[in-house]
Design a protein around this motif. Structure first.
Motif, mmCIF file in Angstrom:
data_model
loop_
_atom_site.group_PDB
_atom_site.id
_atom_site.type_symbol
_atom_site.label_atom_id
_atom_site.label_comp_id
_atom_site.label_asym_id
_atom_site.label_seq_id
_atom_site.Cartn_x
_atom_site.Cartn_y
_atom_site.Cartn_z
ATOM 1 N N HIS A 189 0.819 -1.209 0.000
ATOM 2 C CA HIS A 189 0.000 0.000 0.000
ATOM 3 C C HIS A 189 0.857 1.265 0.000
ATOM 4 N N TYR A 190 2.161 1.117 0.222
ATOM 5 C CA TYR A 190 3.049 2.272 0.344
ATOM 6 C C TYR A 190 4.095 2.376 -0.759
ATOM 7 N N ILE A 191 4.641 1.241 -1.160
ATOM 8 C CA ILE A 191 5.780 1.264 -2.079
ATOM 9 C C ILE A 191 5.888 -0.076 -2.794
ATOM 10 N N ARG A 192 6.542 -0.052 -3.952
ATOM 11 C CA ARG A 192 6.851 -1.322 -4.612
ATOM 12 C C ARG A 192 8.007 -1.950 -3.848
ATOM 13 N N PHE A 193 7.805 -3.145 -3.367
ATOM 14 C CA PHE A 193 8.792 -3.842 -2.546
ATOM 15 C C PHE A 193 8.910 -5.262 -3.076
ATOM 16 N N GLU A 194 10.138 -5.687 -3.333
ATOM 17 C CA GLU A 194 10.367 -7.031 -3.849
ATOM 18 C C GLU A 194 11.381 -7.758 -2.977
ATOM 19 N N THR A 230 4.656 3.941 7.901
ATOM 20 C CA THR A 230 3.566 4.418 8.760
ATOM 21 C C THR A 230 3.991 5.694 9.484
ATOM 22 N N ILE A 231 5.264 5.796 9.836
ATOM 23 C CA ILE A 231 5.776 7.021 10.458
ATOM 24 C C ILE A 231 5.681 8.179 9.464
ATOM 25 N N LEU A 232 6.147 7.945 8.246
ATOM 26 C CA LEU A 232 6.128 9.001 7.225
ATOM 27 C C LEU A 232 4.702 9.467 6.909
ATOM 28 N N LYS A 233 3.739 8.564 6.999
ATOM 29 C CA LYS A 233 2.336 8.902 6.708
ATOM 30 C C LYS A 233 1.590 9.394 7.942
ATOM 31 N N GLY A 234 2.269 9.402 9.107
ATOM 32 C CA GLY A 234 1.620 9.863 10.330
ATOM 33 C C GLY A 234 0.557 8.912 10.847
ATOM 34 N N GLU A 235 0.691 7.647 10.528
ATOM 35 C CA GLU A 235 -0.289 6.652 10.952
ATOM 36 C C GLU A 235 0.045 6.127 12.353
#
Length: 157
Positions: A29-34, A147-152
């Motif tokens: 939901h935040y970034i493309r991660f592989e 989640t920190i960067l989005k303030g969640e």
């Protein structure tokens, strides 16, 4: 930006696999991660430590692209709090890096050739963790960072 997590060998422990799956699912939901697992070397009993590291280095180098920004997870790397790690990731994202690659080495660490191509090193802790546990801890920390960067409300200081 895309984050690639490059590891040697596969994970067999069911509880670790479940934890990794949980955070990989959340991360999408935040970034493309592989997560890329390089198969374990065969017949390592007959190899000296330096030979094993050299063979692992060949496999790691084959998995990398020339434009990758490489960060090694290494016991002698920089240490971050979760909040500082989120700031570190944010700086990488705004810098224009296309693919940020974090690498976990084999049981003896990295060959010198891998240290030379790396852009930096980070450490998850002064403690030693199994390679299996590091995977879960690292992926959870990447999720926590977003989640920190989005303030969640996932992270509490």
């Amino acid at each position: 930006m895309k984050i690639t997590f490059l590891v040697l060998g596969k994970t067999d422990d069911k509880y670790i696999i479940e934890g990794i799956s949980k955070y990989l699912n959340r991360l999408k939901h935040y970034i493309r991660f592989e997560l890329i697992e390089i198969p374990d070397l065969k017949n390592t009993k007959n190899l000296r430590e330096d030979q094993q590291k050299a063979k692992e280095a060949e496999l790691i180098q084959k998995a990398l692209q020339p434009t990758d920004h490489v960060i090694l997870l290494d016991e002698n790397g920089a240490e971050f709090t979760s909040r500082k790690f989120s700031e570190f990731l944010n700086k990488k994202m705004v810098s224009g890096i296309q693919n940020l690659v974090f690498i976990v080495g084999g049981p003896y660490g990295f060959d010198e050739s891998i240290y030379k191509l790396a852009n930096s090193k980070i450490s998850l802790s002064k403690m030693t963790f199994s390679h299996q546990m590091v995977r879960l801890f690292f992926i959870e920390q990447v999720y926590r960072s977003f989640t920190i960067l989005k303030g969640e409300p996932y992270h509490h200081d």
